[in-house]
Design a protein around this motif. Structure first.
Motif, PDB file in Angstrom:
ATOM      1  N   THR A 128       0.837  -1.198   0.000  1.00 22.44           N
ATOM      2  CA  THR A 128       0.000   0.000   0.000  1.00 22.44           C
ATOM      3  C   THR A 128       0.868   1.242   0.000  1.00 22.44           C
ATOM      4  N   LYS A 129       0.277   2.376  -0.375  1.00 20.44           N
ATOM      5  CA  LYS A 129       0.940   3.667  -0.228  1.00 20.44           C
ATOM      6  C   LYS A 129       0.402   4.420   0.984  1.00 20.44           C
ATOM      7  N   GLU A 130      -0.600   3.832   1.627  1.00 21.93           N
ATOM      8  CA  GLU A 130      -1.243   4.496   2.770  1.00 21.93           C
ATOM      9  C   GLU A 130      -0.421   4.325   4.034  1.00 21.93           C
ATOM     10  N   GLU A 131      -0.266   5.406   4.765  1.00 21.99           N
ATOM     11  CA  GLU A 131       0.423   5.344   6.047  1.00 21.99           C
ATOM     12  C   GLU A 131      -0.593   4.954   7.118  1.00 21.99           C
ATOM     13  N   PRO A 132      -0.280   3.978   7.965  1.00 18.05           N
ATOM     14  CA  PRO A 132      -1.275   3.534   8.940  1.00 18.05           C
ATOM     15  C   PRO A 132      -1.548   4.592  10.014  1.00 18.05           C
ATOM     16  N   VAL A 133      -2.767   4.582  10.510  1.00 10.60           N
ATOM     17  CA  VAL A 133      -3.123   5.439  11.643  1.00 10.60           C
ATOM     18  C   VAL A 133      -2.739   4.687  12.909  1.00 10.60           C
TER      19      VAL A 133
END
Length: 270
Positions: A128-133
């Motif tokens: 993914t390119k999403e940074e985790p919360v």
């Protein structure tokens, strides 16, 4: 023997906290760019120079961070001492192992380095390119100060006042002082022996436990302290971890390494 490394087949992503430590010593921003372009799902990013080193310190080229900074780093990452953590970099690099050492120093006990590295497993895990919360934790470190040596402790080893075998992880030509491409003084710390960390890897990954034990068996008595160092403290981390993996029971790391030693101390050449 300690199990520092873990193979991708033994990783269950839903039970793991991933830490991405990819970096490029020639281009400081490259690691973060690699992470932003794609990383293992759920992974946070730790940068060698922004997070894992105190670049404002004069104690070498990649000096140790303080306990306060390490505590803050772990809390912001939402980590707990009992977490199952898998650290990775691009593969056969020293960066994940720098993070491994710092986590061990802080008292984590269930962390491993992905033997294959990102490039070999990116088609095997969700990317993914999403940074985790991340929910901030309130973990309290359980410091293992015995594994971290500063220059004063190393001076005692060199003088024979403390037991320990220094092991230099740099290439042989740098150890011998034949030439020095980075530091202003050529040579090595007195009493040290040489083992080039590049011998610990093959085909983009670190050797398995049996091969590491075979490669490192002649370094020293396995029951005596061994102290890994390199030029700036970065490539000493793979040697440190591999010595542990190979069955050495008392392994330490001089994070300041040669670049710290030469500020005020004599060297040897041979």
């Amino acid at each position: 023997m300690t199990n520092v490394f873990i193979n991708w087949q033994d990783v269950q992503p839903e039970k793991v906290r991933f830490i991405d430590t990819r970096f490029d010593l020639s281009k400081g921003a490259a690691g973060r760019e690699m992470y932003d372009a794609g990383h293992l799902e759920g992974a946070i990013y730790w940068d060698l120079e922004q997070d894992l080193s105190d670049m404002a310190s004069r104690s070498g080229r990649h000096p140790m961070i303080s306990k306060e900074r390490m505590t803050e780093l772990c809390r912001k990452a939402g980590l707990h001492l009992e977490d199952f953590i898998v650290i990775y970099d691009q593969g056969a690099s020293p960066f994940a192992l720098r993070a491994y050492f710092l986590l061990e120093w802080a008292g984590f006990t269930n962390m491993h380095v992905l033997r294959e590295g990102y490039e070999s497993v990116k088609d095997l895990f969700r990317i993914t390119k999403e940074e985790p919360v991340i929910a901030v934790s309130h973990m309290e470190p359980n410091w293992k100060d015995a594994i971290y040596l500063d220059v004063e402790a190393v001076k005692k080893v060199v003088a024979g006042e403390s037991e320990g075998q220094l092991v230099d992880a740099r290439a042989a030509f740098r150890f011998k002082g034949e030439s020095e491409p980075i530091d202003p003084v050529a040579g090595h710390i007195p009493t040290a022996v040489n083992f080039d960390w590049e011998q610990l890897k093959r085909d983009g990954q670190f050797l398995d436990k049996e091969l590491l034990a075979e490669q490192l068996q002649h370094i020293s008595d396995k029951d005596k302290p061994v102290i890994a160092y390199c030029g700036s403290g970065v490539t000493a981390a793979p040697l440190y971890a591999s010595l542990k993996e190979a069955g050495y029971s008392d392994v330490k790391l001089y994070v300041g390494s040669y670049s710290d030693w030469i500020r005020e101390n004599e060297v040897e050449q041979d």
